[in-house]
Scaffold this motif. Structure first.
Motif, PDB file in Angstrom:
ATOM      1  N   UNK A 175      71.022 -14.237  18.089  1.00  0.00           N
ATOM      2  CA  UNK A 175      70.385 -13.866  16.897  1.00  0.00           C
ATOM      3  C   UNK A 175      71.093 -14.588  15.487  1.00  0.00           C
ATOM      4  N   UNK A 176      72.364 -14.664  15.670  1.00  0.00           N
ATOM      5  CA  UNK A 176      72.978 -15.761  14.550  1.00  0.00           C
ATOM      6  C   UNK A 176      72.523 -16.902  14.330  1.00  0.00           C
ATOM      7  N   UNK A 183      69.189 -21.144  11.645  1.00  0.00           N
ATOM      8  CA  UNK A 183      68.293 -22.051  11.973  1.00  0.00           C
ATOM      9  C   UNK A 183      67.134 -22.043  10.870  1.00  0.00           C
ATOM     10  N   UNK A 184      67.129 -20.623  10.420  1.00  0.00           N
ATOM     11  CA  UNK A 184      65.802 -20.186   9.719  1.00  0.00           C
ATOM     12  C   UNK A 184      66.437 -19.484   8.373  1.00  0.00           C
ATOM     13  N   UNK A 185      66.705 -20.343   7.333  1.00  0.00           N
ATOM     14  CA  UNK A 185      67.472 -19.757   6.262  1.00  0.00           C
ATOM     15  C   UNK A 185      66.593 -18.834   5.484  1.00  0.00           C
ATOM     16  N   UNK A 186      65.078 -18.983   5.503  1.00  0.00           N
ATOM     17  CA  UNK A 186      64.150 -18.302   4.697  1.00  0.00           C
ATOM     18  C   UNK A 186      64.139 -16.846   5.595  1.00  0.00           C
ATOM     19  N   UNK A 187      64.357 -16.722   6.920  1.00  0.00           N
ATOM     20  CA  UNK A 187      64.378 -15.657   7.666  1.00  0.00           C
ATOM     21  C   UNK A 187      65.493 -14.607   7.125  1.00  0.00           C
ATOM     22  N   UNK A 188      66.626 -15.454   6.991  1.00  0.00           N
ATOM     23  CA  UNK A 188      68.181 -14.868   6.652  1.00  0.00           C
ATOM     24  C   UNK A 188      67.833 -14.168   5.205  1.00  0.00           C
ATOM     25  N   UNK A 189      67.268 -15.090   4.404  1.00  0.00           N
ATOM     26  CA  UNK A 189      67.347 -14.676   2.899  1.00  0.00           C
ATOM     27  C   UNK A 189      66.354 -13.103   2.912  1.00  0.00           C
ATOM     28  N   UNK A 190      65.092 -13.279   3.723  1.00  0.00           N
ATOM     29  CA  UNK A 190      64.353 -12.220   3.791  1.00  0.00           C
ATOM     30  C   UNK A 190      65.159 -10.911   4.370  1.00  0.00           C
ATOM     31  N   UNK A 191      65.777 -11.262   5.374  1.00  0.00           N
ATOM     32  CA  UNK A 191      66.473 -10.086   5.951  1.00  0.00           C
ATOM     33  C   UNK A 191      67.473  -9.455   4.960  1.00  0.00           C
ATOM     34  N   UNK A 200      76.928  -5.779   9.995  1.00  0.00           N
ATOM     35  CA  UNK A 200      78.282  -5.826   9.573  1.00  0.00           C
ATOM     36  C   UNK A 200      78.639  -7.313   9.279  1.00  0.00           C
ATOM     37  N   UNK A 201      78.284  -7.973  10.550  1.00  0.00           N
ATOM     38  CA  UNK A 201      78.884  -9.455  10.168  1.00  0.00           C
ATOM     39  C   UNK A 201      78.077 -10.191   8.990  1.00  0.00           C
ATOM     40  N   UNK A 202      76.772  -9.865   8.658  1.00  0.00           N
ATOM     41  CA  UNK A 202      76.228 -10.540   7.542  1.00  0.00           C
ATOM     42  C   UNK A 202      76.905 -10.057   6.192  1.00  0.00           C
ATOM     43  N   UNK A 225      77.452 -17.333   5.731  1.00  0.00           N
ATOM     44  CA  UNK A 225      77.909 -17.878   6.813  1.00  0.00           C
ATOM     45  C   UNK A 225      77.032 -19.006   7.498  1.00  0.00           C
ATOM     46  N   UNK A 226      77.710 -20.058   7.907  1.00  0.00           N
ATOM     47  CA  UNK A 226      77.081 -21.280   8.323  1.00  0.00           C
ATOM     48  C   UNK A 226      77.794 -21.889   9.695  1.00  0.00           C
TER      49      UNK A 226
END
Ligand code: HEM
Length: 417
Positions: free
Chosen positions: A265-266, A271-279, A381-383, A389-390
């Motif tokens: 998942x991480x 690999x998908x910054x846009x997905x991370x942003x949306x989430x 919690x991690x996010x 994170x990178x």
């Protein structure tokens, strides 16, 4: 067999999950399998790979034709005598939920359900919260950590160990022994290594048996004790030797899968910054759907095995009785015949929980509610706690035939953020 790829070059249809290319990205070969040979005989492994969603679903539901004996074995080669000799020092292999058929499976699952209850899972939530906090607090200020070792395995293992009532001091051993068991059943390493793996497996059996015996003497409040006390009308309760295989199954299946899901998942998020942003824009609300999409896209259990009990036709291909079959959940989960934009994480996807990452039919994952809870808590919690994170180095892929996951995931973040 030469096939044409989309680019027009000859492309051999070669299913080989442990090859470096397919470890890195297996999705091209899955697509080819689904399109060109949805029931594919992988000769080097003497294995029929079923790769389309509908076919996998139908086979998983037909447990009479598709037996689960040896459901986790990618190789049916008889272990070397040195390995057999070590295993003979352990307990009789009476069968786990995963690798047993009806009627044994029905009785076992009924009894396990009495102990592994939704209430017990719900009761673990505050503990999981605390575990995740404690682990993250151990490295948050460092700005960098290898998250598989520091978080992804200790967290779910401590969770299931707490539920079972196992000692915290044994976690390192339990982890190593579980990993050795995966390697043991894969049987690809040199004999001396396989002997060491067998010794680990016998040590794991002995530890669990000691714990069960202690509870037979003096019952406790944990899941292990509840297993011994479980009763079903018309069924014998579990003997100690039968019960042994339940905690073994839960310890291994209950952490190696969640470990992989956390790493996968991480990596998907990196690999998908846009997905991370949306989430991250609505973390709590969107996390449950994100967890489902992570599991669908990068299924930790890519497939499990079956053996046909009779000749059977699947998608126009006749399989003989006794054929070894892989139900390819990982490929089914990306089948465009079933999912629109199958390679995209869509947090708004209708029926987002309808994937095969937990299997289906009588062997559907008994730990799915726990896994979902663990993943929701861990990833949220991690996010939250590791801002920005990178990747801080190359992730390393684990080399287990039927699983997909990472053995190393170096991550950096802003420690003061
Ligand atoms: C993301 C995490 C997990 C994934 C992807 C996963 C996946 C699966 C899959 C695909 C199956 C079906 C096997 C088959 O078709 O033969 C399964 C079964 C099973 N899982 Fe999980 N699992 C996860 C977490 C857990 C947890 C947390 C536990 C327990 C604490 C667990 C315990 C089991 C057991 C005991 C079975 C066998 C059930 C039966 O055969 O009746 N799993 N899991």
């Amino acid at each position: 067999m030469a096939r044409r790829s989309a680019l027009g070059e000859p492309h051999p249809l070669r299913f080989d999950p442990l090859s470096p290319e397919q470890l890195e990205n297996p999705y091209g070969i899955y697509e080819q399998l689904r399109d060109e040979a949805p029931v594919f005989y992988a000769e080097p492994f003497d294995l029929w790979v079923i790769s389309r969603y509908e076919d996998v679903l139908a086979a998983a539901r037909d447990h009479e034709t598709f037996s689960s004996r040896h459901a986790v074995r990618s190789s049916m080669a008889t272990p070397p005598p040195e390995v057999e000799a070590v295993l003979a020092e352990g307990y009789p292999q009476l069968g786990t939920l995963t690798d047993s058929d009806e009627p044994y499976h029905r009785r076992l699952r009924g009894l396990v359900n009495q102990a592994f209850t939704p209430k017990r899972v719900a009761m673990l939530e505050p503990r999981l919260d605390q575990l995740a906090e404690e682990l993250i607090a151990g490295f948050a200020s460092d700005g960098e950590a290898e998250l598989i070792d520091r978080f992804a395995w200790p967290y779910p293992l401590a969770g299931i160990a707490d539920m079972l009532g196992l000692n915290r001091a044994d976690l390192e051993d339990l982890h190593l022994w579980s990993y050795h068991w995966l390697k043991l059943i894969q049987a690809t390493d040199p004999v001396e290594d396989q002997v060491a793996y067998a010794e680990s497996f016998v040590a794991l059996q002995r530890l669990v048996m000691r714990e069960l015996e202690a509870r037979q003497e003096q019952p406790t409040e944990d899941l292990m004790s509840a297993l011994l006390e479980a009763r079903l009308e018309g069924e014998r309760p579990l003997s100690l030797e039968e019960a042994l295989w339940v905690p073994l199954n839960l310890i291994i299946a209950g952490h190696v899968t969640v470990t992989r899901a956390i790493g996968n998942s991480l990596l998907l998020l990196f690999q998908n910054p846009r997905l991370r942003e949306t989430l991250e824009a609505d973390l709590e609300q969107r996390m449950p759907a994100a967890v489902e999409e992570f599991l669908r896209l990068e299924s930790p259990a890519q497939g499990l095995f079956r053996t046909t009990t009779r000749q059977v036709e699947v998608d126009g291909v006749t399989l003989p009785a006794g054929a070894r079959v892989m139900l390819h959940y990982g490929s089914a989960n990306r089948d465009p015949r079933r999912y629109e934009d199958p390679d995209e994480a869509d947090l708004e996807r209708a029926g987002v929980r309808k994937h095969l990452a937990f299997g289906t039919g009588i062997h559907v994952c008994i730990g799915a509610p726990l896994a979902r809870l663990e993943l929701r808590i861990a990833l949220t919690k991690l996010l939250r706690r590791l801002p920005g994170p990178r990747l801080a180095g190359e992730p390393e892929r684990d080399t287990i035939f039927f699983a997909r996951g990472l053995s190393r995931l170096p991550v950096a973040w802003e420690p003061d953020g």
